[in-house]
Design a protein around this motif. Structure first.
Motif, PDB file in Angstrom:
ATOM      1  N   SER A 203      13.970  28.693  -1.613  1.00 43.03           N
ATOM      2  CA  SER A 203      13.265  29.094  -2.835  1.00 43.03           C
ATOM      3  C   SER A 203      14.206  29.690  -3.874  1.00 43.03           C
ATOM      4  CB  SER A 203      12.162  30.108  -2.502  1.00 43.03           C
ATOM      5  OG  SER A 203      11.150  29.527  -1.722  1.00 43.03           O
ATOM      6  N   HIS A 221       6.541  21.431  -1.054  1.00 42.60           N
ATOM      7  CA  HIS A 221       6.930  22.647  -0.334  1.00 42.60           C
ATOM      8  C   HIS A 221       6.688  22.443   1.151  1.00 42.60           C
ATOM      9  CE1 HIS A 221       6.419  27.287   0.126  1.00 42.60           C
ATOM     10  NE2 HIS A 221       7.681  26.917   0.278  1.00 42.60           N
ATOM     11  N   THR A 222       7.674  22.800   1.987  1.00 41.92           N
ATOM     12  CA  THR A 222       7.516  22.668   3.429  1.00 41.92           C
ATOM     13  C   THR A 222       6.931  23.948   4.014  1.00 41.92           C
ATOM     14  OG1 THR A 222       9.716  23.517   3.984  1.00 41.92           O
ATOM     15  CG2 THR A 222       9.544  21.173   3.455  1.00 41.92           C
ATOM     16  N   ASP A 223       6.490  23.856   5.270  1.00 47.09           N
ATOM     17  CA  ASP A 223       5.858  25.032   5.872  1.00 47.09           C
ATOM     18  C   ASP A 223       6.867  26.054   6.390  1.00 47.09           C
ATOM     19  OD1 ASP A 223       6.797  23.728   8.090  1.00 47.09           O
ATOM     20  OD2 ASP A 223       4.826  23.230   8.916  1.00 47.09           O
ATOM     21  N   ASP A 224       8.180  25.771   6.247  1.00 43.24           N
ATOM     22  CA  ASP A 224       9.183  26.791   6.579  1.00 43.24           C
ATOM     23  C   ASP A 224       9.857  27.314   5.315  1.00 43.24           C
ATOM     24  OD1 ASP A 224      10.662  24.576   5.906  1.00 43.24           O
ATOM     25  OD2 ASP A 224      12.074  24.750   7.570  1.00 43.24           O
ATOM     26  N   ASP A 225       9.145  27.240   4.186  1.00 46.91           N
ATOM     27  CA  ASP A 225       9.579  27.798   2.895  1.00 46.91           C
ATOM     28  C   ASP A 225      10.844  27.127   2.376  1.00 46.91           C
ATOM     29  OD1 ASP A 225       9.204  29.391   0.661  1.00 46.91           O
ATOM     30  OD2 ASP A 225      10.488  30.990   1.423  1.00 46.91           O
ATOM     31  N   TRP A 227      12.026  23.518  -0.062  1.00 48.53           N
ATOM     32  CA  TRP A 227      11.497  22.638  -1.098  1.00 48.53           C
ATOM     33  C   TRP A 227      12.282  21.333  -1.119  1.00 48.53           C
ATOM     34  CZ3 TRP A 227       7.449  24.521  -4.214  1.00 48.53           C
ATOM     35  CH2 TRP A 227       7.174  25.885  -4.076  1.00 48.53           C
TER      36      TRP A 227
END
Length: 425
Positions: A203, A221-225, A227
């Motif tokens: 991020s 956006h991925t689920d482990d923060d 992009w």
């Protein structure tokens, strides 16, 4: 990102610049936030000084046997400790609020950027090449590609949904050839350093180039923060993040051929046919890092590098100077290159070349040492498509189509196509 000190000293011109970019005049609100922060900082400093003084007085009181005074001082220190803790939390909160407010404000345009609200107010900078005159009705790229059996939108929709394409055979090779041709051109003739970049970034990298926090809906956006990059501008520009570069190393010029990913939020119903507006696409990106005196000239240089791609391919285009209201969030000035597409009978954007001044550098804390001086300054950053591979492929297909639906391969691409001259219908 803006310097609040600069805003204080230039409040009127700052507000005028924000209004020109379609934002609200906000200097009063920002200065008030900073005033509150400064007041808390002063209160905090006063409390810390008094706590230090009272702590010393406790020892003296105990040494002189004045237990009552010592207890009173200890109670005062305890109270001051609470005030300091609350003050530190409030100061951090005010600083975060100020930073958040600053981070959502667009960059200020250069003085020569035309006023205006949207693309209708953009101004022609110059044009190049002759629009081809065809003695048949030209087709759009997706009509050509589907007829050639090398462009399959239906299969892509089954796999991934809308706004994807499966390229096959010679058209898949043509896409690869275009990307290779462009990256070789920029490295071998334009002096860029080729970089292979990650397509997933954190991020803070997206924040550094201005995609966050305001434009999170435009990216995946991925689920482990992490992009998926909307452009390799993000990792390339962040190469200098939190660095102090020696001024004699500037300019630094990077280029990358990468996959890019965009959600196309807000584009429902626009360019739904074909490859023009996809969720996933390849693009050659150019990024320059310069000192503050060189960025304006560097933008003109970058523009000529992007133009060289279309000139070598023999595709007519025009360059538009974007008005204040049509520029990207971080840009101070942007030139768009629009290639002629016979199938659409229109010019369509194929590249944007922007100078951002120190706007991104402040977000990334990217600085340089001024040669012969002790102090440091923020670098200036520039980015430009050199160019979008998919859109360039569209331009090649439509400009080099024949009456029977074949595609003539431009000469500069033939070495990348194994000598192939025509993709036959």
């Amino acid at each position: 990102m803006f310097d609040i000190k600069w805003i204080r000293e230039n409040a009127e011109s700052f507000d005028q610049g924000q209004i020109a970019r379609g934002a609200e005049a906000s200097s009063s609100r920002l200065i008030a936030l900073d005033d509150a922060r400064v007041a808390y900082v002063q209160t905090l400093q006063d409390a810390q000084q008094r706590r230090n003084a009272a702590s010393k007085e406790i020892g003296k009181a105990k040494g002189s046997g004045d237990e009552e005074k010592a207890q009173a001082l200890m109670a005062e220190v305890s109270d001051l400790k609470g005030i300091i803790q609350d003050g530190e939390a409030k100061t951090r909160a005010l600083q975060d609020e100020l930073n958040e407010a600053l981070s959502t404000l667009p960059n200020l345009a250069l003085d020569d950027v035309p006023p205006g609200a949207d693309e209708a107010d953009n101004v022609l900078h110059h044009s190049w090449g002759d629009i081809p005159q065809m003695d048949f009705e030209p087709k759009e790229h997706y009509e050509l590609g589907e007829a050639l059996g090398g462009m399959d939108f239906e299969a892509a929709a089954k796999i991934s949904g809308s706004r994807f394409v499966v390229l096959k055979g010679k058209l898949a090779r043509l896409e690869r050839a275009i990307g290779q041709f462009m990256i070789d051109l920029h490295v071998n003739e334009h002096g860029y350093d080729e970089v292979s970049v990650p397509t997933l970034v954190r991020s803070d990298a997206m924040y550094g180039t201005g995609q966050l926090p305001k434009f999170s809906e435009d990216a995946f956006h991925t689920d482990d923060d992490r992009w998926l990059i909307p452009t390799s501008e993000v990792p390339l520009t962040n190469l200098v993040r939190d660095n102090i570069v020696d001024g004699d190393q500037l300019p630094m010029r990077f280029t990358a051929l990468s996959q890019c990913f965009r959600s196309e939020a807000g584009s429902a119903g626009r360019d739904t046919r074909g490859m023009l507006r996809q969720h996933q696409f390849n693009k050659v990106e150019m990024v320059s890092i310069t000192d503050e005196d060189s960025s304006v000239a560097e933008q003109e240089r970058m523009l000529s590098c992007a133009e060289a791609v279309l000139q070598k391919l023999g595709i007519a285009y025009r360059v538009m100077t974007l008005c204040c209201g049509d520029m990207g969030f971080g840009a101070r000035r942007t030139f768009d290159i629009e290639a002629w597409l016979p199938g659409q009978n229109a010019y369509r954007e194929i590249s944007s070349v922007s100078t951002c001044g120190d706007f991104q550098a402040r977000r990334m804390n990217a600085r340089y040492r001024v040669p012969g001086e002790k102090h440091v300054k923020f670098v200036h950053t520039l980015n430009g498509s050199g160019v979008a591979v998919g859109r360039c492929m569209i331009a090649v297909m439509e400009n080099y189509q024949t009456a029977d639906g074949s595609i003539v391969i431009p000469e500069v691409l033939r070495p990348y196509m194994g000598g192939l001259e025509v993709i036959s219908a």
